[in-house]
Design a protein around this motif. Structure first.
Motif, PDB file in Angstrom:
ATOM      1  N   TRP A  59       4.464 -45.567 -25.331  1.00  0.00           N
ATOM      2  CA  TRP A  59       4.977 -44.541 -26.246  1.00  0.00           C
ATOM      3  C   TRP A  59       4.120 -44.404 -27.508  1.00  0.00           C
ATOM      4  O   TRP A  59       3.946 -43.298 -28.030  1.00  0.00           O
ATOM      5  CB  TRP A  59       6.429 -44.847 -26.602  1.00  0.00           C
ATOM      6  N   GLN A  60       3.556 -45.507 -27.987  1.00  0.00           N
ATOM      7  CA  GLN A  60       2.646 -45.404 -29.132  1.00  0.00           C
ATOM      8  C   GLN A  60       1.396 -44.610 -28.748  1.00  0.00           C
ATOM      9  O   GLN A  60       0.872 -43.822 -29.552  1.00  0.00           O
ATOM     10  CB  GLN A  60       2.268 -46.800 -29.624  1.00  0.00           C
ATOM     11  N   TYR A  61       0.923 -44.815 -27.529  1.00  0.00           N
ATOM     12  CA  TYR A  61      -0.260 -44.078 -27.066  1.00  0.00           C
ATOM     13  C   TYR A  61       0.067 -42.596 -26.875  1.00  0.00           C
ATOM     14  O   TYR A  61      -0.739 -41.726 -27.227  1.00  0.00           O
ATOM     15  CB  TYR A  61      -0.747 -44.683 -25.751  1.00  0.00           C
ATOM     16  N   ILE A  62       1.252 -42.310 -26.341  1.00  0.00           N
ATOM     17  CA  ILE A  62       1.690 -40.917 -26.189  1.00  0.00           C
ATOM     18  C   ILE A  62       1.729 -40.226 -27.548  1.00  0.00           C
ATOM     19  O   ILE A  62       1.291 -39.079 -27.692  1.00  0.00           O
ATOM     20  CB  ILE A  62       3.068 -40.862 -25.497  1.00  0.00           C
ATOM     21  N   ALA A  63       2.248 -40.957 -28.559  1.00  0.00           N
ATOM     22  CA  ALA A  63       2.315 -40.394 -29.914  1.00  0.00           C
ATOM     23  C   ALA A  63       0.913 -40.180 -30.475  1.00  0.00           C
ATOM     24  O   ALA A  63       0.609 -39.121 -31.037  1.00  0.00           O
ATOM     25  CB  ALA A  63       3.124 -41.315 -30.821  1.00  0.00           C
ATOM     26  N   ARG A  64       0.043 -41.192 -30.319  1.00  0.00           N
ATOM     27  CA  ARG A  64      -1.301 -41.104 -30.889  1.00  0.00           C
ATOM     28  C   ARG A  64      -2.125 -39.991 -30.251  1.00  0.00           C
ATOM     29  O   ARG A  64      -2.837 -39.249 -30.938  1.00  0.00           O
ATOM     30  CB  ARG A  64      -2.029 -42.437 -30.734  1.00  0.00           C
ATOM     31  N   PRO A 105       8.177 -39.069 -29.786  1.00  0.00           N
ATOM     32  CA  PRO A 105       7.636 -40.364 -29.377  1.00  0.00           C
ATOM     33  C   PRO A 105       7.848 -41.456 -30.416  1.00  0.00           C
ATOM     34  O   PRO A 105       8.170 -42.600 -30.066  1.00  0.00           O
ATOM     35  CB  PRO A 105       6.147 -40.067 -29.170  1.00  0.00           C
ATOM     36  N   ASP A 106       7.677 -41.135 -31.698  1.00  0.00           N
ATOM     37  CA  ASP A 106       7.857 -42.135 -32.750  1.00  0.00           C
ATOM     38  C   ASP A 106       9.293 -42.656 -32.787  1.00  0.00           C
ATOM     39  O   ASP A 106       9.525 -43.858 -32.989  1.00  0.00           O
ATOM     40  CB  ASP A 106       7.471 -41.565 -34.111  1.00  0.00           C
ATOM     41  N   GLU A 107      10.262 -41.762 -32.619  1.00  0.00           N
ATOM     42  CA  GLU A 107      11.661 -42.193 -32.596  1.00  0.00           C
ATOM     43  C   GLU A 107      11.936 -43.071 -31.382  1.00  0.00           C
ATOM     44  O   GLU A 107      12.719 -44.025 -31.454  1.00  0.00           O
ATOM     45  CB  GLU A 107      12.581 -40.971 -32.599  1.00  0.00           C
ATOM     46  N   ILE A 108      11.281 -42.774 -30.255  1.00  0.00           N
ATOM     47  CA  ILE A 108      11.467 -43.586 -29.051  1.00  0.00           C
ATOM     48  C   ILE A 108      10.834 -44.966 -29.243  1.00  0.00           C
ATOM     49  O   ILE A 108      11.359 -45.973 -28.750  1.00  0.00           O
ATOM     50  CB  ILE A 108      10.902 -42.864 -27.816  1.00  0.00           C
ATOM     51  N   LEU A 155      11.818 -50.834 -29.670  1.00  0.00           N
ATOM     52  CA  LEU A 155      11.790 -52.092 -30.412  1.00  0.00           C
ATOM     53  C   LEU A 155      13.164 -52.759 -30.444  1.00  0.00           C
ATOM     54  O   LEU A 155      13.274 -53.985 -30.473  1.00  0.00           O
ATOM     55  CB  LEU A 155      11.314 -51.844 -31.848  1.00  0.00           C
ATOM     56  N   LEU A 156      14.221 -51.941 -30.413  1.00  0.00           N
ATOM     57  CA  LEU A 156      15.580 -52.461 -30.524  1.00  0.00           C
ATOM     58  C   LEU A 156      16.201 -52.786 -29.169  1.00  0.00           C
ATOM     59  O   LEU A 156      17.253 -53.418 -29.095  1.00  0.00           O
ATOM     60  CB  LEU A 156      16.469 -51.443 -31.250  1.00  0.00           C
ATOM     61  N   SER A 157      15.553 -52.361 -28.074  1.00  0.00           N
ATOM     62  CA  SER A 157      16.121 -52.556 -26.738  1.00  0.00           C
ATOM     63  C   SER A 157      15.779 -53.938 -26.205  1.00  0.00           C
ATOM     64  O   SER A 157      14.661 -54.429 -26.357  1.00  0.00           O
ATOM     65  CB  SER A 157      15.579 -51.486 -25.780  1.00  0.00           C
ATOM     66  N   ASP A 158      16.765 -54.582 -25.565  1.00  0.00           N
ATOM     67  CA  ASP A 158      16.519 -55.885 -24.951  1.00  0.00           C
ATOM     68  C   ASP A 158      16.661 -55.826 -23.430  1.00  0.00           C
ATOM     69  O   ASP A 158      16.771 -56.848 -22.761  1.00  0.00           O
ATOM     70  CB  ASP A 158      17.458 -56.951 -25.519  1.00  0.00           C
ATOM     71  N   VAL A 159      16.646 -54.592 -22.864  1.00  0.00           N
ATOM     72  CA  VAL A 159      16.749 -54.402 -21.421  1.00  0.00           C
ATOM     73  C   VAL A 159      15.527 -53.616 -20.953  1.00  0.00           C
ATOM     74  O   VAL A 159      15.137 -52.635 -21.587  1.00  0.00           O
ATOM     75  CB  VAL A 159      18.034 -53.626 -21.049  1.00  0.00           C
ATOM     76  N   SER A 160      14.905 -54.056 -19.849  1.00  0.00           N
ATOM     77  CA  SER A 160      13.740 -53.347 -19.338  1.00  0.00           C
ATOM     78  C   SER A 160      14.128 -51.946 -18.908  1.00  0.00           C
ATOM     79  O   SER A 160      15.288 -51.670 -18.598  1.00  0.00           O
ATOM     80  CB  SER A 160      13.134 -54.088 -18.139  1.00  0.00           C
ATOM     81  N   GLU A 161      13.152 -51.027 -18.861  1.00  0.00           N
ATOM     82  CA  GLU A 161      13.481 -49.645 -18.542  1.00  0.00           C
ATOM     83  C   GLU A 161      14.033 -49.493 -17.130  1.00  0.00           C
ATOM     84  O   GLU A 161      14.925 -48.698 -16.881  1.00  0.00           O
ATOM     85  CB  GLU A 161      12.270 -48.732 -18.748  1.00  0.00           C
TER      86      GLU A 161
END
Length: 321
Positions: free
Chosen positions: A214-219, A283-286, A291-297
């Protein structure tokens, strides 16, 4: 003088910390991108008939962006391959076709429904998910085109079986994966030797995390299907998951649907892919949500990954992505 009496010093320190974090993040993404481009070029050099698995999902779009940087738009040296269950979200397949046209890339689509007509795929009942049956259609496509390498967007952080994969993952002549027979990969030296009929699955973004993606998508300002961002959708709760209410996944007796703000962390077959509640629209909000999620996608969004008889490791051994 101290920070308590000089508020502007606090702001200055926070700004410097944010700038430092941004620099580290950019450097980290540069390293991941460089590795992915190196692997993509290595595939082009080492194999005769490679293909890039392209679903129109976020990971394959990131992979396609790296391929575009590696070779240039209109110059990607291998075709794009998609195995279609016939139950994919139209927003994703439409986006898949659009990106292939924009890049001037060859797109090959093979359907599970074709395998069903040939009799090589037989459903236990009409409502059975076709997701696991993609393995058969994929192996048929490999045989049809004699592919010797398939490049995929799987990542080690997605699921425990995928964490066992090498970047260059060998498959035998039956298309099967043997976890205990994987080859060592030291000092970025990859063993690509294979006998006739064998092939490799190659994962250039294997070392990326969901947050990296997601950071790469944003960048890179990578466009995605709208399903990845917050939208209102009719859903029903089942087994701790939010199931989208569709013609393929209708309400069961006694269930009540409700409209919620959701987004999809991963997109796949409609019959086994679930959204999560979210207001994230960028993307930045995601990234913050991740960062707050503790479950894999996959753990949070895939119904088929929650049943032991359809475990990812078993499916991968049978030829799954």
């Amino acid at each position: 003088m101290n920070a308590r009496t000089e508020p502007h010093l606090i702001q200055s320190a926070l700004s410097q910390a944010a700038e430092h974090h941004h620099h580290l993040s950019t450097t980290h993404l540069d390293a991941l991108e460089e590795e992915a481009i190196f692997v993509l070029r290595e595939v082009a050099a080492a194999f005769e008939r490679p293909a890039l698995l392209f679903s129109g999902g976020k990971d394959s779009l990131v992979l396609l962006k790296c391929a575009e940087k590696a070779f240039g738009a209109g110059r990607i040296p291998y075709p794009l391959l998609m195995i279609d269950t016939g139950h994919n979200f139209h927003e994703v397949t439409d986006f898949r076709d659009l990106r292939a046209r924009e890049l001037g890339a060859e797109l090959i689509v093979r359907s599970v429904e074709d395998s069903m007509r040939r009799g090589t795929v037989r459903l236990a009942h009409p409502g059975e998910s076709r997701n696991a049956h993609q393995s058969v259609t994929l192996l048929e496509a490999i045989e049809e085109f004699r592919f010797d390498a398939l490049i995929g967007g799987a990542r080690r952080d997605e699921e425990k079986a995928r964490a066992k994969e090498r970047i260059f993952s060998h498959r035998d002549s039956f298309g099967q994966w043997q976890p205990k027979a994987q080859r060592p990969e030291l000092w970025t030296l990859f063993n690509t030797r294979h006998a006739p009929g064998e092939h490799f699955r190659v994962f250039p973004i294997s070392n990326w995390t969901e947050r990296d993606v997601w950071q790469y998508i944003a960048r890179e300002d990578i466009a995605l299907p709208s399903l990845y961002y917050s939208h209102e959708r009719l859903v029903v709760e089942r087994r701790g998951l939010l199931v989208p209410v569709t013609e393929l996944t209708p309400l069961k007796e006694g269930e009540t649907a409700e409209r919620r703000q959701v987004r999809f962390r991963t997109v796949g077959d409609i019959t086994c892919t679930c959204p999560v509640e979210s207001l994230a629209a960028t993307p930045d909000e995601i990234v913050v949500e991740t960062l707050l999620s503790d479950v894999s996608e996959r753990g949070a969004t895939r119904m088929d990954d929650k049943t032991s008889d359809a475990s990812m490791e078993k499916r991968k051994k049978d030829g799954y992505f």
